[in-house]
Design a protein around this motif. Structure first.
Motif, PDB file in Angstrom:
ATOM      1  N   ASP A   1       7.375  18.810   3.724  1.00  0.00           N
ATOM      2  CA  ASP A   1       8.021  17.744   2.974  1.00  0.00           C
ATOM      3  C   ASP A   1       7.444  16.387   3.398  1.00  0.00           C
ATOM      4  O   ASP A   1       7.551  16.010   4.569  1.00  0.00           O
ATOM      5  N   PRO A   2       6.815  15.638   2.486  1.00  0.00           N
ATOM      6  CA  PRO A   2       6.154  14.385   2.871  1.00  0.00           C
ATOM      7  C   PRO A   2       7.128  13.321   3.388  1.00  0.00           C
ATOM      8  O   PRO A   2       6.780  12.534   4.272  1.00  0.00           O
ATOM      9  N   GLU A   3       8.338  13.288   2.843  1.00  0.00           N
ATOM     10  CA  GLU A   3       9.301  12.286   3.303  1.00  0.00           C
ATOM     11  C   GLU A   3       9.704  12.530   4.752  1.00  0.00           C
ATOM     12  O   GLU A   3       9.768  11.594   5.561  1.00  0.00           O
ATOM     13  N   TRP A   4       9.976  13.785   5.085  1.00  0.00           N
ATOM     14  CA  TRP A   4      10.351  14.109   6.468  1.00  0.00           C
ATOM     15  C   TRP A   4       9.159  13.963   7.407  1.00  0.00           C
ATOM     16  O   TRP A   4       9.306  13.575   8.567  1.00  0.00           O
ATOM     17  N   PHE A   5       7.958  14.263   6.914  1.00  0.00           N
ATOM     18  CA  PHE A   5       6.752  14.074   7.732  1.00  0.00           C
ATOM     19  C   PHE A   5       6.611  12.611   8.118  1.00  0.00           C
ATOM     20  O   PHE A   5       6.427  12.273   9.303  1.00  0.00           O
TER      21      PHE A   5
ATOM     22  N   TRP B   1      18.258   7.024   2.303  1.00  0.00           N
ATOM     23  CA  TRP B   1      18.289   6.266   3.559  1.00  0.00           C
ATOM     24  C   TRP B   1      16.958   6.299   4.292  1.00  0.00           C
ATOM     25  O   TRP B   1      16.621   5.359   5.028  1.00  0.00           O
ATOM     26  N   LYS B   2      16.163   7.367   4.101  1.00  0.00           N
ATOM     27  CA  LYS B   2      14.870   7.443   4.797  1.00  0.00           C
ATOM     28  C   LYS B   2      13.953   6.300   4.371  1.00  0.00           C
ATOM     29  O   LYS B   2      13.140   5.829   5.168  1.00  0.00           O
ATOM     30  N   ARG B   3      14.057   5.867   3.134  1.00  0.00           N
ATOM     31  CA  ARG B   3      13.222   4.775   2.639  1.00  0.00           C
ATOM     32  C   ARG B   3      13.401   3.518   3.494  1.00  0.00           C
ATOM     33  O   ARG B   3      12.420   2.869   3.866  1.00  0.00           O
ATOM     34  N   PHE B   4      14.650   3.191   3.814  1.00  0.00           N
ATOM     35  CA  PHE B   4      14.922   1.970   4.573  1.00  0.00           C
ATOM     36  C   PHE B   4      14.398   2.073   6.007  1.00  0.00           C
ATOM     37  O   PHE B   4      13.866   1.102   6.557  1.00  0.00           O
TER      38      PHE B   4
ATOM     39  N   LYS C   1      11.616   6.664  -3.367  1.00  0.00           N
ATOM     40  CA  LYS C   1      12.166   5.578  -4.191  1.00  0.00           C
ATOM     41  C   LYS C   1      13.619   5.282  -3.836  1.00  0.00           C
ATOM     42  O   LYS C   1      14.093   4.158  -4.025  1.00  0.00           O
ATOM     43  N   THR C   2      14.332   6.280  -3.367  1.00  0.00           N
ATOM     44  CA  THR C   2      15.742   6.110  -3.018  1.00  0.00           C
ATOM     45  C   THR C   2      16.038   6.855  -1.716  1.00  0.00           C
ATOM     46  O   THR C   2      15.184   7.574  -1.183  1.00  0.00           O
TER      47      THR C   2
ATOM     48  N   ALA D   1       0.820  -1.216   0.000  1.00  0.00           N
ATOM     49  CA  ALA D   1       0.000   0.000   0.000  1.00  0.00           C
ATOM     50  C   ALA D   1       0.852   1.264   0.000  1.00  0.00           C
ATOM     51  O   ALA D   1       0.404   2.317  -0.470  1.00  0.00           O
ATOM     52  N   MET D   2       2.095   1.176   0.516  1.00  0.00           N
ATOM     53  CA  MET D   2       2.937   2.360   0.637  1.00  0.00           C
ATOM     54  C   MET D   2       3.937   2.499  -0.504  1.00  0.00           C
ATOM     55  O   MET D   2       4.779   3.398  -0.466  1.00  0.00           O
ATOM     56  N   LEU D   3       3.851   1.646  -1.511  1.00  0.00           N
ATOM     57  CA  LEU D   3       4.826   1.692  -2.598  1.00  0.00           C
ATOM     58  C   LEU D   3       4.890   3.066  -3.270  1.00  0.00           C
ATOM     59  O   LEU D   3       5.962   3.552  -3.630  1.00  0.00           O
TER      60      LEU D   3
END
Length: 230
Positions: free
Chosen positions: A127-131, A100-103, A97-98, A90-92
């Motif tokens: 920023d959605p990644e940092w959120f 260190w936050k992804r892991f 996509k790349t 569901a979170m793909l």
């Protein structure tokens, strides 16, 4: 910390407050359970940090105190946490996509974190990644802190912690009843109970969990098309 990170942390924290109250309490109970089993706060810290799966961590205590059985432990861990496979699918499209936050986002995705990161409408200026990173980090921190406090205070609690492992059994029973009352179709609940009881009778107390989990999973896969139609 940059302004972008501060803004993401400020936006993420309010969404994790309900998790804060729940994780501190449940983590504290888990920590006391660890203390009652004779395990130190170091065990609690590393198990809470590296396993980070509530029900699996509770079962891991019995694994540590039982004869070495790596295959059984592995299969049980996979089956207990199998729902995370569907969380990941569901979170793909949401996870980066790349980078260190992804892991870390993959590693730290518990039920509550998935719920927030999947359903929350993130502000456009955040920023959605940092959120998502801070939601994950905060939720994990609550659990680790609560667990460690429970283990450290196990020595000074004004009551005996003997038998606290039954509290965890009661917790699972309450969770089961809550899910049962919410279900429209009770097939999976009755299936779980019947297969578990049958496995207990056949394989006895120390060996029934793995056959029960395999049986439940196999039957659910077989009847999945019919259940989806219903």
């Amino acid at each position: 910390m940059s302004e972008k990170q501060k803004k993401a942390l400020k936006a993420a924290f309010p969404h994790t407050v309900p998790i804060l109250t729940g994780f501190l309490f449940l983590g504290f109970a888990y920590g006391v359970y660890m203390h009652s089993a004779g395990l130190s706060v170091l065990y609690t810290f590393f198990m809470a940090s590296l396993i980070f799966g509530g029900s699996l961590e509770i079962l891991a205590v019995s694994f540590l105190l039982s004869p070495f059985a790596p295959l059984e432990t592995f299969f049980l861990a996979v089956m207990i946490q199998l729902r995370h496979l569907f969380y990941g699918i569901a979170m793909l499209d949401k996870f980066p996509k790349t980078g260190w936050k992804r892991f870390y986002l993959i590693f730290g995705m518990c039920d509550e974190t998935f719920s927030i990161n999947y359903s929350t409408e993130i502000p456009e200026d955040t920023d959605p990644e940092w959120f998502m990173f801070f939601v994950t980090l905060l939720n994990q921190s609550y659990w680790v802190i609560g667990s460690c406090i429970g283990t450290l205070l196990g020595n000074v609690l004004p009551f005996s912690t003997e038998g606290i492992d039954f509290v965890m059994t009661a917790l699972f029973a309450v969770i089961f009843m809550d899910q049962f009352l919410k279900e429209k179709n009770h097939f999976s609940s009755f299936l779980g109970l019947s297969v578990s009881i049958l496995s207990l009778l056949i394989f006895k107390e120390k060996n029934f969990i793995l056959p029960a989990m395999l049986g439940i999973t196999a039957i659910l896969l077989l009847v999945r098309p019919k259940l989806e139609k219903q």
